[in-house]
Design an enzyme around this catalytic site. Sequence first.
Site, short mmCIF file in Angstrom:
data_model
loop_
_atom_site.label_atom_id
_atom_site.label_comp_id
_atom_site.label_asym_id
_atom_site.label_seq_id
_atom_site.Cartn_x
_atom_site.Cartn_y
_atom_site.Cartn_z
CG ASP A 274 38.69 31.14 40.33
OD1 ASP A 274 37.49 30.77 40.36
OD2 ASP A 274 39.62 30.41 40.70
CG HIS B 261 34.31 31.69 36.81
ND1 HIS B 261 34.13 32.41 37.98
CD2 HIS B 261 35.53 31.08 36.94
CE1 HIS B 261 35.18 32.23 38.78
NE2 HIS B 261 36.03 31.43 38.17
#
Length: 319
Positions: A98, A298
């Site tokens: 991320d 994610h």
Amino acid sequence: MRIRHVQTDRLKQQVLEAGDGPLLLLVHGFPELSISWRAQIEALAAAGFHAVAPDMRGYGGTDKPAERTAYGVLDLVGDMVDLVRALGETRCVVVGHDWGAAVAWHCALMRPDLFTAVAALSVPFQPRRPKGPPTAAMAALSKRAGLGDLYISRFQADDAHEAFDADPAAALRKMFHAYDGATPPERQSTGFLREGESLIDSIPDDAPPPPWMSEAHLAEYVAAFAAGGFRAPLDWYRCLDLNWARTAFLQDARIRVPAAFMVGERDPVRHYAGPNEAAMKDWIPDLRVQRVLPGAGHWIQQERPDEVNAFLLDFLRGL
């Protein structure tokens, strides 16, 4: 696996670490902490590496400078340079997820002598745009597409963190749910928001934690963010235009060290960062592997730890 504090030039950094051998830095993203890397620390230490995951600047047990401008990418890369030196090393491999992926890419871009290889999860390398600051481009793209505001644009507001601080437990539960691979498509976040809607409000109130997240694990996150708040983590986003202004020297620069990238097939971040995946080889000539993990969302290193561990170890063995 142990927690300790490491004093660097400018920060006291809390790290989670295990093992002995060549140094690996594991850089987390938003809204995460060093504990997101537990499964990787265990596997990498067992394979003969010194795996170190810091709570990043503004997060968890690491210092949280008050100035908004203290969260630019030059500071974040500098923290990792300082940490490597404080750990007594002169080179390491950097791994990021991320926002941590963006930091890891820039570590390799700016200091290839120190960060001799890079692996990133979920967020591809995004080169500096020559045509102006990124937040204006994001807003223009969203308007043309009629999608509403990208949450990153909303995060630029001075009070954007207040929606998270009002109820850290609900905010974290919703975020982990909305970006997880097990969440049905209609309940995943697209990242785009209607007028007057916050990212937290856009996620259903009954959103449960993901299947991989125990109550105890969520409680660790909640305790850390309830104590430290979300102001500093959102300041990372508020420095996007500052990053653009400060990195003209990186225009058209390429990452020359060996690299690897993995993204979850169902990662909602691909709605807005995904187009950069196709051009990565142009910017990273030694991109040795680029993989899409079927069904994953994610939070890839926590959702699918065994596959991420195998991916990282295969890359490291080939260096």
